[in-house]
Design a protein around this motif. Structure first.
Motif, short mmCIF file in Angstrom:
data_model
loop_
_atom_site.label_atom_id
_atom_site.label_comp_id
_atom_site.label_asym_id
_atom_site.label_seq_id
_atom_site.Cartn_x
_atom_site.Cartn_y
_atom_site.Cartn_z
N TRP A 70 9.36 29.10 -0.02
CA TRP A 70 8.21 29.52 -0.38
C TRP A 70 8.21 31.02 0.12
O TRP A 70 8.50 31.44 1.10
N LEU A 71 8.19 32.05 -0.96
CA LEU A 71 8.29 33.26 -0.64
C LEU A 71 6.99 34.07 -1.05
O LEU A 71 6.47 33.86 -2.06
N THR A 72 6.38 35.08 -0.34
CA THR A 72 5.61 35.87 -1.04
C THR A 72 6.29 37.13 -1.73
O THR A 72 7.56 36.81 -1.53
N MET A 73 5.38 37.87 -2.25
CA MET A 73 6.19 38.93 -3.04
C MET A 73 6.95 39.88 -2.18
O MET A 73 8.21 40.63 -2.44
N GLU A 74 6.42 40.23 -0.93
CA GLU A 74 7.03 40.91 0.12
C GLU A 74 8.29 40.34 0.72
O GLU A 74 9.49 41.15 0.49
N GLU A 75 8.32 39.28 0.69
CA GLU A 75 9.72 38.44 1.26
C GLU A 75 10.64 38.45 0.12
O GLU A 75 12.07 38.67 0.18
N LYS A 134 5.65 38.68 -10.19
CA LYS A 134 4.48 39.50 -9.56
C LYS A 134 3.14 39.13 -10.37
O LYS A 134 2.18 38.78 -9.81
N SER A 135 3.08 38.97 -11.69
CA SER A 135 2.27 38.78 -12.64
C SER A 135 1.88 37.31 -12.30
O SER A 135 0.76 37.10 -12.07
N ARG A 168 -0.48 33.72 -0.85
CA ARG A 168 0.09 33.67 -2.10
C ARG A 168 1.46 33.87 -2.34
O ARG A 168 2.14 34.84 -1.74
N GLY A 169 2.18 33.12 -3.13
CA GLY A 169 3.79 33.61 -3.45
C GLY A 169 4.25 32.60 -4.39
O GLY A 169 3.42 32.28 -5.39
#
Length: 147
Positions: free
Chosen positions: A69-74, A94-95, A32-33
């Motif tokens: 494409w980014l995950t929230m961590e990235e 994030k939401s 997810r991202g």
């Protein structure tokens, strides 16, 4: 404003057959991202139907977008680290990332040269199955290289 929203929708509609298959493909690999769409052009220039300015001259540079494409961590590590404005959008992003339905929509963060930044959740067009097929076709060769 409504004009800026319409312009952003315009840009997404022009790139959807590349951007959304990319998002579906990358999400299948990274999880997810969000789709991060950036451009060196302003939103006004990107939303022109053809690359000709109001004065009749051609746009001085080719219009283009860069997709990530980014995950929230990235997102936290790579985007927020040096950019306070982008960090301010984190909660909204994030939401969106936590709640989107990956079969019908994709979270999108857009940033243009003019400073216009927007967060939203866009419907997948084409549909999920076609995005899967196109994503593998466009981006599946060469083991996660490039795009």
């Amino acid at each position: 404003s409504d004009d800026k929203d319409a312009a952003r929708q315009d840009v997404l509609s022009k790139i959807r057959f590349y951007a959304f298959p990319y998002a579906v493909y990358k999400a299948s690999k990274a999880g997810r991202g969000l789709l991060f769409v950036q451009s060196d052009s302003s939103l006004a220039v990107m939303s022109l139907p053809i690359p000709v300015l109001s004065n009749g001259h051609s746009c001085p540079q080719q219009r283009s977008v860069i997709l990530h494409w980014l995950t929230m961590e990235e997102y936290d590590k790579e985007v927020c680290r040096d950019d306070f404005e982008m960090a301010a959008m984190r909660n909204e992003l994030k939401s969106a990332v936590e709640t989107y339905d990956d079969k019908v929509e994709v979270p999108v963060l857009m940033r243009f040269r003019c400073g216009q930044v927007a967060v939203g959740v866009a419907p997948l067009l084409p549909d999920y199955k076609l995005c899967q097929i196109l994503g593998k076709e466009y981006y599946g060769h060469g083991q996660d290289s490039g795009a």
